[in-house]
Design a protein around this motif. Structure first.
Motif, mmCIF file in Angstrom:
data_model
loop_
_atom_site.group_PDB
_atom_site.id
_atom_site.type_symbol
_atom_site.label_atom_id
_atom_site.label_comp_id
_atom_site.label_asym_id
_atom_site.label_seq_id
_atom_site.Cartn_x
_atom_site.Cartn_y
_atom_site.Cartn_z
ATOM 1 N N LYS A 191 81.605 8.735 50.430
ATOM 2 C CA LYS A 191 80.287 9.289 50.698
ATOM 3 C C LYS A 191 80.101 9.593 52.185
ATOM 4 O O LYS A 191 79.442 10.564 52.553
ATOM 5 N N GLY A 192 80.706 8.817 53.030
ATOM 6 C CA GLY A 192 80.613 9.043 54.463
ATOM 7 C C GLY A 192 81.300 10.306 54.931
ATOM 8 O O GLY A 192 81.007 10.813 56.012
ATOM 9 N N ASP A 193 82.217 10.831 54.125
ATOM 10 C CA ASP A 193 82.944 12.044 54.488
ATOM 11 C C ASP A 193 82.221 13.319 54.064
ATOM 12 O O ASP A 193 82.642 14.412 54.433
ATOM 13 N N LEU A 194 81.157 13.208 53.284
ATOM 14 C CA LEU A 194 80.435 14.380 52.797
ATOM 15 C C LEU A 194 79.529 14.945 53.890
ATOM 16 O O LEU A 194 79.040 14.214 54.748
ATOM 17 N N PRO A 195 79.285 16.268 53.864
ATOM 18 C CA PRO A 195 78.400 16.857 54.873
ATOM 19 C C PRO A 195 76.960 16.376 54.698
ATOM 20 O O PRO A 195 76.531 16.045 53.597
ATOM 21 N N THR A 196 76.219 16.355 55.796
ATOM 22 C CA THR A 196 74.824 15.921 55.750
ATOM 23 C C THR A 196 73.928 16.978 56.383
ATOM 24 O O THR A 196 74.385 17.823 57.161
ATOM 25 N N LYS A 197 72.647 16.916 56.035
ATOM 26 C CA LYS A 197 71.625 17.770 56.628
ATOM 27 C C LYS A 197 70.396 16.916 56.870
ATOM 28 O O LYS A 197 70.267 15.819 56.346
ATOM 29 N N LYS B 215 75.623 19.201 42.620
ATOM 30 C CA LYS B 215 74.791 20.257 42.058
ATOM 31 C C LYS B 215 74.375 21.283 43.111
ATOM 32 O O LYS B 215 73.952 22.381 42.774
ATOM 33 N N TRP B 216 74.511 20.948 44.398
ATOM 34 C CA TRP B 216 74.189 21.871 45.478
ATOM 35 C C TRP B 216 75.419 22.616 45.992
ATOM 36 O O TRP B 216 75.342 23.310 47.007
ATOM 37 N N ALA B 217 76.543 22.519 45.327
ATOM 38 C CA ALA B 217 77.797 23.084 45.824
ATOM 39 C C ALA B 217 77.687 24.580 46.117
ATOM 40 O O ALA B 217 78.163 25.051 47.146
ATOM 41 N N ARG B 218 77.061 25.322 45.245
ATOM 42 C CA ARG B 218 76.971 26.782 45.422
ATOM 43 C C ARG B 218 75.884 27.204 46.396
ATOM 44 O O ARG B 218 75.945 28.295 46.955
ATOM 45 N N VAL B 219 74.867 26.380 46.591
ATOM 46 C CA VAL B 219 73.714 26.784 47.395
ATOM 47 C C VAL B 219 73.486 25.875 48.608
ATOM 48 O O VAL B 219 72.377 25.824 49.138
#
Length: 48
Positions: free
Chosen positions: A4-10, A24-28
């Motif tokens: 989880k720490g390797d995933l992008p954040t906003k 579920k946000w992969a495309r957008v």
């Protein structure tokens, strides 16, 4: 599998809380601005 720490954040544009990428946000992912439906609703009420 990724950690989880390797995933992008906003940062949420309403509450300022950091949130991580979800499958579920992969495309957008470029268009995602809010961390939750509650923040999305709060943003709508602020504008009006």
């Amino acid at each position: 599998m990724r950690k989880k720490g390797d995933l992008p954040t906003k940062t949420c544009s309403v509450c300022g809380r950091a949130f991580t990428w979800r499958r579920k946000w992969a495309r957008v992912w470029d268009q995602v601005r809010y961390c939750s439906q509650a923040c999305r609703r709060a943003a709508r009420t602020r504008r009006e």
